[in-house]
Scaffold this active site. Structure first.
Site, PDB file in Angstrom:
ATOM      1  N   GLU A  32       0.826  -1.205   0.000  1.00  0.00           N
ATOM      2  CA  GLU A  32       0.000   0.000   0.000  1.00  0.00           C
ATOM      3  C   GLU A  32       0.858   1.251   0.000  1.00  0.00           C
ATOM      4  O   GLU A  32       1.970   1.259   0.541  1.00  0.00           O
ATOM      5  CB  GLU A  32      -0.943   0.069   1.216  1.00  0.00           C
ATOM      6  CG  GLU A  32      -2.191  -0.761   1.099  1.00  0.00           C
ATOM      7  CD  GLU A  32      -2.057  -2.137   1.696  1.00  0.00           C
ATOM      8  OE1 GLU A  32      -2.970  -2.955   1.511  1.00  0.00           O
ATOM      9  OE2 GLU A  32      -1.022  -2.399   2.348  1.00  0.00           O
ATOM     10  N   THR A  33       0.309   2.301  -0.611  1.00  0.00           N
ATOM     11  CA  THR A  33       0.893   3.636  -0.559  1.00  0.00           C
ATOM     12  C   THR A  33      -0.180   4.591  -0.079  1.00  0.00           C
ATOM     13  O   THR A  33      -1.330   4.520  -0.516  1.00  0.00           O
ATOM     14  CB  THR A  33       1.412   4.073  -1.939  1.00  0.00           C
ATOM     15  OG1 THR A  33       2.474   3.197  -2.346  1.00  0.00           O
ATOM     16  CG2 THR A  33       1.940   5.502  -1.911  1.00  0.00           C
TER      17      THR A  33
END
Length: 290
Positions: A46-47
């Protein structure tokens, strides 16, 4: 245009391991398509994209390499620990805006805790239980006594599966296509598989997380899954505690040791909310051109 993106390891265990997340500040300048491309280029599970909010202190959006996700525990902890470290978070009480509303964040020293909702449970019928076990290369005899697989949601849905010991947990043989299919049927982020044996003393469980539906084969620390597991341990296995320490990442190859601290708030015997948290540290900075 070139941008520098810090990579922050969240839920580090004694300053080691953890789960890396990209953190992109001033994200209001990017389109949703650009955010998705950035997340895909970074290639982490995830970012987080941080922008101003009118209803909270910060707006956070989360993208996996393949799609947007409503909540992400480790990217939240990474973001708020990083904001504290660079001097953008003067108060211990803060908040985030997400797709489905505002969530409170509490800073305690160098640790960040995020709010999650009261748990909701969905029991599996025997056919789906057996399919889920088969997708991990397991048999019903591998299950921890009294721990029937159950979907638990405190903001995101995870299938919680309890196994008897660490040997069984280490030996899982995930069939990603089958896990993804079951995750589609139940709208899951993925599976959170645990055993009561932890590597370090004083920990309540060791866990693994599989989310191929979101492009994540296995993740080193998952705050939005540790919350549901803590609720499951209390409500389903009747472990009458209000704080649980969940290990994750120890059974990966290579290992990335992580620990998640979950604090439950209960009234009249029912969990009404929880806070899941940990520490985070900058591991590197990557430069991308978009």
């Amino acid at each position: 245009m070139k941008i520098d993106i810090p990579i922050i390891n969240a839920f580090v265990d004694e300053h080691k391991g953890g789960n890396p997340a990209g953190v992109v500040l001033d994200a209001q300048q990017y389109s949703q398509d650009q955010k998705q491309r950035i997340a895909a280029s970074i290639g982490l599970s995830e970012t987080a994209f941080v922008s101003p909010s009118s209803v909270a202190d910060f707006k956070l959006e989360f993208f996996t390499p393949t799609r947007q996700i409503a909540h992400c525990g480790h990217a939240t902890i990474a973001t708020f620990c990083y904001l504290r470290q660079i001097g953008l978070l003067p108060n211990d009480q803060t908040s985030k805006e997400t797709i489905d509303g505002r969530r409170e964040i509490l800073m305690q020293g160098d640790m960040a805790y995020m709010e999650q909702s009261a748990p909701r449970y969905i029991e599996l019928d025997q056919a789906h239980r057996d399919r889920a076990l088969g997708s991990l290369g397991l048999e019903p005899s591998d299950l921890l006594e009294g721990a029937e697989p159950c979907v638990v949601n405190t903001g995101n849905s995870f299938l919680i599966i309890g196994l008897k010991d660490s040997a069984r947990t280490k030996s899982i043989r995930p069939i990603m296509t089958d896990i993804s299919a079951i995750s589609d049927e139940y709208d899951l982020i993925g599976y959170y598989v645990f055993c009561p044996e932890a590597v370090k003393a004083g920990r309540d469980a060791g866990a693994r997380m599989f989310a191929p539906r979101y492009g994540i084969d296995e993740e080193a620390a998952t705050g939005m899954a540790a919350g549901p597991l803590a609720c499951y341990l209390r409500d389903k296995l009747k472990i009458q505690k209000h704080q649980f320490l969940i290990e994750q990442g120890y059974f990966m190859s290579p290992a990335s040791p992580s620990v998640i601290d979950v604090k439950l708030q209960a009234e009249q015997g029912s969990i009404i909310s929880l806070m899941a948290g940990g520490k985070a540290a900058v591991s590197e900075t990557r430069q991308l051109e978009i």
